[in-house]
Design a protein around this motif. Sequence first.
Motif, PDB file in Angstrom:
ATOM      1  N   ALA A 125       0.825  -1.209   0.000  1.00  0.00           N
ATOM      2  CA  ALA A 125       0.000   0.000   0.000  1.00  0.00           C
ATOM      3  C   ALA A 125       0.855   1.254   0.000  1.00  0.00           C
ATOM      4  CB  ALA A 125      -0.931  -0.008   1.203  1.00  0.00           C
ATOM      5  N   ILE A 126       1.964   1.236   0.723  1.00  0.00           N
ATOM      6  CA  ILE A 126       2.871   2.392   0.733  1.00  0.00           C
ATOM      7  C   ILE A 126       3.495   2.579  -0.639  1.00  0.00           C
ATOM      8  CG2 ILE A 126       5.060   3.229   1.658  1.00  0.00           C
ATOM      9  CD1 ILE A 126       4.170   2.019   4.367  1.00  0.00           C
ATOM     10  N   VAL A 127       3.910   1.482  -1.290  1.00  0.00           N
ATOM     11  CA  VAL A 127       4.472   1.579  -2.632  1.00  0.00           C
ATOM     12  C   VAL A 127       3.420   2.084  -3.616  1.00  0.00           C
ATOM     13  CG1 VAL A 127       5.331   0.164  -4.550  1.00  0.00           C
ATOM     14  CG2 VAL A 127       6.295  -0.108  -2.290  1.00  0.00           C
ATOM     15  N   GLY A 128       2.172   1.657  -3.439  1.00  0.00           N
ATOM     16  CA  GLY A 128       1.092   2.127  -4.302  1.00  0.00           C
ATOM     17  C   GLY A 128       0.794   3.603  -4.141  1.00  0.00           C
ATOM     18  N   ASN A 129       1.175   4.190  -3.022  1.00  0.00           N
ATOM     19  CA  ASN A 129       0.972   5.620  -2.767  1.00  0.00           C
ATOM     20  C   ASN A 129       2.224   6.439  -3.023  1.00  0.00           C
ATOM     21  OD1 ASN A 129      -1.662   5.562  -2.086  1.00  0.00           O
ATOM     22  ND2 ASN A 129      -1.352   5.720   0.098  1.00  0.00           N
ATOM     23  N   GLY A 130       3.205   5.886  -3.694  1.00  0.00           N
ATOM     24  CA  GLY A 130       4.488   6.562  -3.883  1.00  0.00           C
ATOM     25  C   GLY A 130       4.350   7.950  -4.470  1.00  0.00           C
ATOM     26  N   ALA A 131       5.302   8.810  -4.137  1.00  0.00           N
ATOM     27  CA  ALA A 131       5.254  10.212  -4.572  1.00  0.00           C
ATOM     28  C   ALA A 131       5.476  10.348  -6.073  1.00  0.00           C
ATOM     29  CB  ALA A 131       6.303  11.016  -3.812  1.00  0.00           C
ATOM     30  N   GLU A 132       6.243   9.453  -6.681  1.00  0.00           N
ATOM     31  CA  GLU A 132       6.561   9.585  -8.100  1.00  0.00           C
ATOM     32  C   GLU A 132       5.528   8.933  -9.011  1.00  0.00           C
ATOM     33  OE1 GLU A 132       8.193   5.785  -6.644  1.00  0.00           O
ATOM     34  OE2 GLU A 132       8.458   7.805  -5.926  1.00  0.00           O
ATOM     35  N   ILE A 133       4.458   8.413  -8.442  1.00  0.00           N
ATOM     36  CA  ILE A 133       3.428   7.751  -9.234  1.00  0.00           C
ATOM     37  C   ILE A 133       2.555   8.806  -9.909  1.00  0.00           C
ATOM     38  CG2 ILE A 133       1.363   6.310  -9.070  1.00  0.00           C
ATOM     39  CD1 ILE A 133       2.832   4.721  -6.946  1.00  0.00           C
ATOM     40  N   LEU A 134       2.368   8.635 -11.205  1.00  0.00           N
ATOM     41  CA  LEU A 134       1.642   9.643 -11.974  1.00  0.00           C
ATOM     42  C   LEU A 134       0.152   9.364 -12.077  1.00  0.00           C
ATOM     43  CD1 LEU A 134       4.273  10.041 -14.818  1.00  0.00           C
ATOM     44  CD2 LEU A 134       3.972  11.474 -12.811  1.00  0.00           C
ATOM     45  N   SER A 135      -0.241   8.099 -12.079  1.00  0.00           N
ATOM     46  CA  SER A 135      -1.658   7.782 -12.229  1.00  0.00           C
ATOM     47  C   SER A 135      -2.051   6.687 -11.245  1.00  0.00           C
ATOM     48  CB  SER A 135      -1.945   7.331 -13.659  1.00  0.00           C
ATOM     49  OG  SER A 135      -1.333   6.078 -13.902  1.00  0.00           O
ATOM     50  N   GLU A 136      -3.375   6.501 -11.090  1.00  0.00           N
ATOM     51  CA  GLU A 136      -3.877   5.462 -10.180  1.00  0.00           C
ATOM     52  C   GLU A 136      -3.494   4.080 -10.663  1.00  0.00           C
ATOM     53  OE1 GLU A 136      -8.059   5.993  -9.768  1.00  0.00           O
ATOM     54  OE2 GLU A 136      -7.839   8.116  -9.312  1.00  0.00           O
ATOM     55  N   SER A 137      -3.559   3.858 -11.981  1.00  0.00           N
ATOM     56  CA  SER A 137      -3.228   2.531 -12.515  1.00  0.00           C
ATOM     57  C   SER A 137      -1.752   2.222 -12.333  1.00  0.00           C
ATOM     58  CB  SER A 137      -3.623   2.431 -13.990  1.00  0.00           C
ATOM     59  OG  SER A 137      -2.886   3.369 -14.759  1.00  0.00           O
ATOM     60  N   ASP A 138      -0.889   3.243 -12.390  1.00  0.00           N
ATOM     61  CA  ASP A 138       0.537   3.027 -12.161  1.00  0.00           C
ATOM     62  C   ASP A 138       0.786   2.582 -10.724  1.00  0.00           C
ATOM     63  OD1 ASP A 138       3.289   3.017 -12.729  1.00  0.00           O
ATOM     64  OD2 ASP A 138       3.511   5.064 -11.949  1.00  0.00           O
ATOM     65  N   GLY A 141      -5.718  -8.622  -3.391  1.00  0.00           N
ATOM     66  CA  GLY A 141      -6.666  -7.667  -3.940  1.00  0.00           C
ATOM     67  C   GLY A 141      -6.151  -6.260  -3.707  1.00  0.00           C
ATOM     68  N   ILE A 142      -6.037  -5.473  -4.777  1.00  0.00           N
ATOM     69  CA  ILE A 142      -5.438  -4.141  -4.672  1.00  0.00           C
ATOM     70  C   ILE A 142      -6.374  -3.120  -5.317  1.00  0.00           C
ATOM     71  CG2 ILE A 142      -3.469  -2.720  -5.341  1.00  0.00           C
ATOM     72  CD1 ILE A 142      -1.875  -5.401  -5.390  1.00  0.00           C
ATOM     73  N   ARG A 143      -6.651  -2.047  -4.579  1.00  0.00           N
ATOM     74  CA  ARG A 143      -7.435  -0.937  -5.096  1.00  0.00           C
ATOM     75  C   ARG A 143      -6.671   0.348  -4.839  1.00  0.00           C
ATOM     76  NH1 ARG A 143     -11.729  -0.623  -1.679  1.00  0.00           N
ATOM     77  NH2 ARG A 143     -10.973  -2.363  -0.473  1.00  0.00           N
ATOM     78  N   SER A 144      -6.555   1.160  -5.867  1.00  0.00           N
ATOM     79  CA  SER A 144      -5.850   2.419  -5.734  1.00  0.00           C
ATOM     80  C   SER A 144      -6.735   3.539  -6.268  1.00  0.00           C
ATOM     81  CB  SER A 144      -4.525   2.369  -6.498  1.00  0.00           C
ATOM     82  OG  SER A 144      -3.796   3.553  -6.285  1.00  0.00           O
ATOM     83  N   SER A 145      -6.760   4.649  -5.564  1.00  0.00           N
ATOM     84  CA  SER A 145      -7.532   5.808  -5.996  1.00  0.00           C
ATOM     85  C   SER A 145      -6.765   7.065  -5.611  1.00  0.00           C
ATOM     86  CB  SER A 145      -8.920   5.797  -5.360  1.00  0.00           C
ATOM     87  OG  SER A 145      -8.805   5.959  -3.967  1.00  0.00           O
ATOM     88  N   LYS A 146      -7.371   8.207  -5.881  1.00  0.00           N
ATOM     89  CA  LYS A 146      -6.718   9.468  -5.523  1.00  0.00           C
ATOM     90  C   LYS A 146      -6.586   9.633  -4.019  1.00  0.00           C
ATOM     91  CE  LYS A 146      -8.052  11.966  -9.627  1.00  0.00           C
ATOM     92  NZ  LYS A 146      -8.746  13.111 -10.205  1.00  0.00           N
ATOM     93  N   SER A 147      -7.487   9.004  -3.272  1.00  0.00           N
ATOM     94  CA  SER A 147      -7.453   9.169  -1.817  1.00  0.00           C
ATOM     95  C   SER A 147      -6.512   8.197  -1.122  1.00  0.00           C
ATOM     96  CB  SER A 147      -8.854   9.014  -1.239  1.00  0.00           C
ATOM     97  OG  SER A 147      -9.332   7.710  -1.506  1.00  0.00           O
ATOM     98  N   GLY A 148      -6.137   7.096  -1.777  1.00  0.00           N
ATOM     99  CA  GLY A 148      -5.225   6.147  -1.141  1.00  0.00           C
ATOM    100  C   GLY A 148      -5.213   4.798  -1.818  1.00  0.00           C
ATOM    101  N   THR A 149      -4.516   3.870  -1.201  1.00  0.00           N
ATOM    102  CA  THR A 149      -4.383   2.517  -1.729  1.00  0.00           C
ATOM    103  C   THR A 149      -4.724   1.531  -0.627  1.00  0.00           C
ATOM    104  OG1 THR A 149      -2.607   3.228  -3.199  1.00  0.00           O
ATOM    105  CG2 THR A 149      -2.789   0.880  -2.809  1.00  0.00           C
ATOM    106  N   ALA A 199      -4.651  -3.858   4.542  1.00  0.00           N
ATOM    107  CA  ALA A 199      -3.968  -2.617   4.889  1.00  0.00           C
ATOM    108  C   ALA A 199      -4.496  -1.510   3.998  1.00  0.00           C
ATOM    109  CB  ALA A 199      -2.464  -2.762   4.718  1.00  0.00           C
ATOM    110  N   GLU A 200      -4.651  -0.342   4.565  1.00  0.00           N
ATOM    111  CA  GLU A 200      -5.088   0.823   3.794  1.00  0.00           C
ATOM    112  C   GLU A 200      -4.217   2.002   4.180  1.00  0.00           C
ATOM    113  OE1 GLU A 200      -9.040   3.463   2.801  1.00  0.00           O
ATOM    114  OE2 GLU A 200      -9.208   1.698   4.059  1.00  0.00           O
ATOM    115  N   VAL A 201      -3.667   2.644   3.166  1.00  0.00           N
ATOM    116  CA  VAL A 201      -2.814   3.806   3.392  1.00  0.00           C
ATOM    117  C   VAL A 201      -3.443   4.980   2.654  1.00  0.00           C
ATOM    118  CG1 VAL A 201      -0.530   4.797   3.043  1.00  0.00           C
ATOM    119  CG2 VAL A 201      -0.748   2.392   3.631  1.00  0.00           C
TER     120      VAL A 201
END
Length: 153
Positions: A57-70, A96-104, A127-129
């Motif tokens: 979840a932390i990796v999914g919220n990385g600062a260098e990520i440009l889009s939700e799918s990335d 199961g992984i879900r990513s959005s603008k609010s978190g992962t 886990a939710e970040v």
Amino acid sequence: MSTERSKQKKRIWRRGVFVVEASVIVPMAIMMIALLIIMIFYVHNRCWYRCAAYECAIVGNGAEILSESDGEHRASALAEERIRDQVMPGTAPKSGIRSSKSGTSVSFSGQTYPMFHRELRPFRAEAEVVRVNPENFLRVRWAAEAAKDALHG
């Protein structure tokens, strides 16, 4: 003579009691140790996958990520790597992984010992970040402090 016979009977009886006790206590002790080891593996796997879920979840919220799918793709790749890294017995869990603008949010679900289907329930580690935008957070805080100073000043 009778005292010697009674002593001999008591010795035989005592040996018999030790045999019966040993035939009950030793299997019970072995079974308890085996169940303890199984439970330790179960708890270890649950903890392993919970930590892996937070890491993904932390990796999914990385600062260098440009889009939700990335972010979702990177978290999914790390989740598959963590599933391969796990060496404890059991079936490979599903992620199961879900990513959005609010978190992962990441979840793992599996079973440590498939042979004990009814006795040991499947585990679920989640886990939710929340994604934090520090610029907006600081702007809102500074605006709140400015409004507080304006009211009190």
